[in-house]
Scaffold this active site. Sequence first.
Site, short mmCIF file in Angstrom:
data_model
loop_
_atom_site.label_atom_id
_atom_site.label_comp_id
_atom_site.label_asym_id
_atom_site.label_seq_id
_atom_site.Cartn_x
_atom_site.Cartn_y
_atom_site.Cartn_z
N ARG A 1 -8.80 13.56 3.04
CA ARG A 1 -8.85 12.67 1.88
C ARG A 1 -10.24 12.68 1.24
O ARG A 1 -10.76 11.66 0.80
CB ARG A 1 -8.46 11.24 2.28
CG ARG A 1 -7.09 11.12 2.92
CD ARG A 1 -5.97 11.53 1.98
NE ARG A 1 -4.68 11.46 2.68
CZ ARG A 1 -4.11 12.50 3.31
NH1 ARG A 1 -4.70 13.69 3.30
NH2 ARG A 1 -2.95 12.36 3.91
N SER B 1 0.09 4.95 0.81
CA SER B 1 -0.75 4.68 1.98
C SER B 1 -2.07 4.08 1.53
O SER B 1 -2.80 4.69 0.76
CB SER B 1 -1.01 5.98 2.76
OG SER B 1 0.20 6.49 3.27
N GLU C 1 -7.98 4.22 1.45
CA GLU C 1 -7.88 5.39 0.57
C GLU C 1 -8.08 4.96 -0.89
O GLU C 1 -8.55 5.73 -1.71
CB GLU C 1 -6.49 6.02 0.69
CG GLU C 1 -6.23 6.77 2.00
CD GLU C 1 -4.96 7.60 1.94
OE1 GLU C 1 -4.56 8.00 0.82
OE2 GLU C 1 -4.38 7.85 3.00
#
Length: 349
Positions: free
Chosen positions: A167, A248, A345
């Site tokens: 990520r 998420s 995130e």
Amino acid sequence: MVRITENANITHMTTFGLPAECGRLIEYSSPADLETLYDDRTLFSEFIQIGGGSNLLFVNGRYDGTVLHCADKSVEWLNEYSENPVMLCGAGLELDEACRIAAEKGLWGLENLSGIPGSVGGACVQNAGAYGVEIKDVLDYLEVFDNTPGEGAIHTMDCGDCHYGYRDSIFKQPENRTRLIIAKVAFALSTRPNPILAYKGVTDELGVELPLTPQETEAITPSDIRCAILAIRSRKLPNPDSTGSAGSFFKNPVVTESCYRNICTRSGMEPSGHRLPDGNIKLSAAWLIDKAGCKDFTRGGASLWPSQPLVIVNSHNATGEDVYHLCQHIIATVENTFGVRLSPEVVFI
């Protein structure tokens, strides 16, 4: 074509469905538009980029600066009839739409990323991934506008130039957030069967067991895997048409062996996760959130999705502050319980 809107409501550009406004919205449709904006110095004011709006949380409901949005959803094909066609997409195309187009043409590479919210440009910033595949695994190159004063030009960046990690990418570095603007995304696809079935849930959905026989491998199509993953996601995740979320919300943390053993001792069980080549362990953030007792946490109109605690949802007219405070409460609880600090995130604006 460039469109500029002052004091714009951009709620519809986010997946959370939370109130969101900005001082100025600039929408562009081609790399040439970025050159035009550069020439009149419009881009030299402070700005943030928004793709599909799946990784941004406008905490206070407004950003006074400029928001830059790519409206280019085009698809072109290079070497279309070869074994390795390249799908060249405008950065504003939805990632799931790119997955659908590729799968329906019988092309391998994107199918495991089906159902991930957001644009292909945003996915390349985030190195989005799911079910054993990340963007870096299928990306060929990017067309990127360099907004550096005195530069102002489109460059090609190969996947290796993007410094991809979990990520993470070169585009997330603070000095590059307004310097590098992704305009086009080129995916390297293949006609050769290559099913990635690292997750048992996918094989169960397909009704197969590993290892596959050559005949089974040949029989599975990209659409089969896409449908299986979409079915799994529909059972675990909220319907984006009715419940706002960012997908998420937290990254899966990577911990040392000693930290892992400490968690085993504290919880009395082995955490869900897998060992990495360097010996560290990537843990399931969902497992940590669940076992820390966070599943029923709420703040205002924000809550956790019952079947997937990795997802914070806008359950009832939530505000950005509701989501932010719920996130912080979860982080603190998991850290106090297991000694592991979760990282979102989502980017807070």
